[in-house]
Design a protein around this motif. Structure first.
Motif, PDB file in Angstrom:
ATOM      1  N   LEU A 107     -11.571   8.467  -1.030  1.00  0.00           N
ATOM      2  CA  LEU A 107     -10.765   8.682  -1.930  1.00  0.00           C
ATOM      3  C   LEU A 107     -10.236  10.314  -3.164  1.00  0.00           C
ATOM      4  N   ASN A 108     -11.429  10.487  -1.953  1.00  0.00           N
ATOM      5  CA  ASN A 108     -12.087  12.087  -2.911  1.00  0.00           C
ATOM      6  C   ASN A 108     -11.488  13.221  -2.175  1.00  0.00           C
ATOM      7  N   GLY A 109     -11.033  12.436  -0.927  1.00  0.00           N
ATOM      8  CA  GLY A 109      -9.954  13.580   0.045  1.00  0.00           C
ATOM      9  C   GLY A 109      -8.940  13.821  -0.086  1.00  0.00           C
ATOM     10  N   MET A 110      -8.756  12.586  -0.528  1.00  0.00           N
ATOM     11  CA  MET A 110      -6.640  12.376  -1.137  1.00  0.00           C
ATOM     12  C   MET A 110      -6.732  14.323  -1.674  1.00  0.00           C
ATOM     13  N   ASP A 111      -5.613  14.978  -1.096  1.00  0.00           N
ATOM     14  CA  ASP A 111      -4.669  16.108  -2.024  1.00  0.00           C
ATOM     15  C   ASP A 111      -3.415  15.641  -2.582  1.00  0.00           C
ATOM     16  N   PRO A 112      -4.165  16.212  -3.892  1.00  0.00           N
ATOM     17  CA  PRO A 112      -2.959  15.799  -4.358  1.00  0.00           C
ATOM     18  C   PRO A 112      -2.344  16.885  -4.263  1.00  0.00           C
ATOM     19  N   THR A 113      -1.867  17.999  -3.905  1.00  0.00           N
ATOM     20  CA  THR A 113      -1.041  18.917  -3.771  1.00  0.00           C
ATOM     21  C   THR A 113      -0.233  18.032  -2.748  1.00  0.00           C
ATOM     22  N   ARG A 114      -0.595  17.583  -1.692  1.00  0.00           N
ATOM     23  CA  ARG A 114       0.305  17.651  -0.170  1.00  0.00           C
ATOM     24  C   ARG A 114      -0.235  16.181  -0.175  1.00  0.00           C
ATOM     25  N   PRO A 115      -0.059  14.815  -1.181  1.00  0.00           N
ATOM     26  CA  PRO A 115      -0.428  13.204  -1.246  1.00  0.00           C
ATOM     27  C   PRO A 115       0.522  12.682   0.478  1.00  0.00           C
ATOM     28  N   TYR A 116      -0.882  12.488   0.933  1.00  0.00           N
ATOM     29  CA  TYR A 116      -0.501  11.252   2.355  1.00  0.00           C
ATOM     30  C   TYR A 116       0.722  10.635   1.939  1.00  0.00           C
ATOM     31  N   PHE A 117       1.488   9.565   2.380  1.00  0.00           N
ATOM     32  CA  PHE A 117       2.662   8.587   1.785  1.00  0.00           C
ATOM     33  C   PHE A 117       3.264   8.237   2.978  1.00  0.00           C
ATOM     34  N   ASP A 118       2.024   7.030   3.097  1.00  0.00           N
ATOM     35  CA  ASP A 118       3.224   6.201   4.634  1.00  0.00           C
ATOM     36  C   ASP A 118       3.504   4.704   3.567  1.00  0.00           C
ATOM     37  N   PRO A 119       5.324   4.338   3.325  1.00  0.00           N
ATOM     38  CA  PRO A 119       5.585   3.127   2.483  1.00  0.00           C
ATOM     39  C   PRO A 119       5.007   1.638   3.271  1.00  0.00           C
ATOM     40  N   LEU A 120       5.070   1.552   4.649  1.00  0.00           N
ATOM     41  CA  LEU A 120       4.395   0.725   5.235  1.00  0.00           C
ATOM     42  C   LEU A 120       2.606   0.454   4.944  1.00  0.00           C
ATOM     43  N   ALA A 121       2.135   1.237   5.090  1.00  0.00           N
ATOM     44  CA  ALA A 121       1.438   1.037   4.848  1.00  0.00           C
ATOM     45  C   ALA A 121       0.987   0.447   3.416  1.00  0.00           C
ATOM     46  N   GLU A 127       2.646  -1.552   1.743  1.00  0.00           N
ATOM     47  CA  GLU A 127       3.698  -2.691   1.726  1.00  0.00           C
ATOM     48  C   GLU A 127       1.980  -3.376   1.943  1.00  0.00           C
ATOM     49  N   GLU A 128       1.936  -3.135   3.180  1.00  0.00           N
ATOM     50  CA  GLU A 128       1.180  -3.810   4.875  1.00  0.00           C
ATOM     51  C   GLU A 128      -0.174  -4.147   3.505  1.00  0.00           C
ATOM     52  N   ALA A 129      -1.347  -3.215   2.628  1.00  0.00           N
ATOM     53  CA  ALA A 129      -1.851  -3.475   1.821  1.00  0.00           C
ATOM     54  C   ALA A 129      -1.625  -4.182   0.752  1.00  0.00           C
ATOM     55  N   LEU A 130      -0.737  -4.197   0.412  1.00  0.00           N
ATOM     56  CA  LEU A 130      -0.057  -5.614  -1.114  1.00  0.00           C
ATOM     57  C   LEU A 130       0.355  -7.129  -0.610  1.00  0.00           C
ATOM     58  N   ARG A 131       0.430  -6.795   0.710  1.00  0.00           N
ATOM     59  CA  ARG A 131       1.040  -7.905   1.164  1.00  0.00           C
ATOM     60  C   ARG A 131      -0.507  -9.191   1.327  1.00  0.00           C
ATOM     61  N   ARG A 132      -2.066  -7.987   2.288  1.00  0.00           N
ATOM     62  CA  ARG A 132      -2.803  -8.428   2.147  1.00  0.00           C
ATOM     63  C   ARG A 132      -3.577  -9.197   0.627  1.00  0.00           C
ATOM     64  N   HIS A 133      -2.885  -7.915  -0.393  1.00  0.00           N
ATOM     65  CA  HIS A 133      -3.740  -8.119  -1.421  1.00  0.00           C
ATOM     66  C   HIS A 133      -2.626  -9.787  -1.868  1.00  0.00           C
ATOM     67  N   THR A 169       7.573  -9.853  -6.504  1.00  0.00           N
ATOM     68  CA  THR A 169       7.798  -8.434  -6.364  1.00  0.00           C
ATOM     69  C   THR A 169       7.750  -7.106  -7.012  1.00  0.00           C
ATOM     70  N   PHE A 170       7.095  -6.590  -6.487  1.00  0.00           N
ATOM     71  CA  PHE A 170       6.747  -5.211  -6.389  1.00  0.00           C
ATOM     72  C   PHE A 170       7.082  -4.015  -6.629  1.00  0.00           C
ATOM     73  N   VAL A 171       7.310  -3.587  -7.765  1.00  0.00           N
ATOM     74  CA  VAL A 171       7.993  -2.069  -8.027  1.00  0.00           C
ATOM     75  C   VAL A 171       7.453  -0.754  -8.087  1.00  0.00           C
ATOM     76  N   CYS A 172       7.045  -0.693  -6.823  1.00  0.00           N
ATOM     77  CA  CYS A 172       6.025   0.386  -6.523  1.00  0.00           C
ATOM     78  C   CYS A 172       6.619   2.185  -6.787  1.00  0.00           C
ATOM     79  N   LEU A 173       6.162   3.240  -6.821  1.00  0.00           N
ATOM     80  CA  LEU A 173       5.748   4.391  -7.007  1.00  0.00           C
ATOM     81  C   LEU A 173       5.098   4.786  -6.860  1.00  0.00           C
ATOM     82  N   PRO A 174       5.527   6.123  -5.586  1.00  0.00           N
ATOM     83  CA  PRO A 174       4.543   7.002  -5.439  1.00  0.00           C
ATOM     84  C   PRO A 174       3.798   7.584  -6.123  1.00  0.00           C
TER      85      PRO A 174
END
Length: 231
Positions: free
Chosen positions: A11-25, A27-33, A183-188
């Motif tokens: 989490l600390n390695g995330m870059d706020p200036t260039r956030p990684y974005f994989d909508p399929l990943a 959705e898969e995480a939210l499906r597990r939840h 339904t999950f309404v998601c905002l990146p």
């Protein structure tokens, strides 16, 4: 390195200036939840900016119990775990102390402040008050994961397991979500412009979402839209 330290490092390695974005990943995480809380017909809707989210949520009645299913389900799971823990006063005191110590540990080691951007004022209305920011969910999940090691409680373990997929969802670029039934309404996460490690506060765009919505940072909150995409 234990499991929590691995999560913190990622989490600390995330870059706020260039956030990684994989909508399929995401959705898969939210499906597990969803599977862990017995949601069978989960669906996803993506809003690529706060105003787009506002439009998507405009017809949702957040007072309706069906629309609040996710919140009510998670609250019930939390209540069940709390009731179990309180059956033994010594166990409850041990757990609460462990939670407090976990909060201190995370305050010292987890650095997600730049991702804690509220869109409540932008979205407005009931939707603004029904937002679920990932920073808060992830921090609570890690706090309770740490604290759970101090006690032995099956309901608490089930609750922790249900929350942990949020870590993967945030790592994949999810910033905020709302729920309407199943339904999950998601905002990146937005792309931030920083100066000296903080969002720029000179009136220029500080946060830009994938659809081009751009916002200035004023008095430590997102201010008026500098650019938006009309639907």
């Amino acid at each position: 390195m234990d499991e929590v330290e691995k999560f913190i490092s990622r989490l600390n390695g995330m870059d706020p200036t260039r956030p990684y974005f994989d909508p399929l990943a995401v959705e898969e995480a939210l499906r597990r939840h969803a599977r862990l809380i017995a949601f069978r017909d989960v669906a996803f809707s993506w809003a690529m900016g706060p105003l787009e989210a506002k439009r998507a949520l405009g017809g949702v009645d957040f007072e309706d119990s069906e629309m609040r299913r996710w919140y009510l389900t998670m609250q019930a799971l939390d209540d069940q775990a709390t009731i179990d823990l309180k059956r033994d006063d010594a166990v409850w005191r041990t757990y609460r102390k462990a939670q407090s110590e976990a909060e201190t540990r995370l305050a010292e080691t987890l650095d997600l402040d730049l991702f804690d951007l509220s869109v409540m004022e932008i979205v407005g209305g009931d939707a603004g008050y029904s937002v679920h920011p990932m920073v808060h969910l992830v921090t609570a999940a890690l706090r309770d994961l740490i604290a759970s090691s101090a006690v032995d409680n099956e309901r608490l373990l089930d609750l922790n397991e249900a929350y942990l997929p949020f870590v993967d969802a945030m790592l994949a670029g999810l910033g905020t979500f709302w729920t309407a039934g199943e339904t999950f309404v998601c905002l990146p996460l937005p792309r931030l412009t920083l100066r000296d490690g903080k969002p720029v506060a000179d009136g220029s765009p500080a946060a830009v979402w994938p659809n081009g919505e751009a916002y200035a940072y004023v008095d430590d909150v997102l201010g008026a839209a500098l650019q938006s995409v009309e639907g």
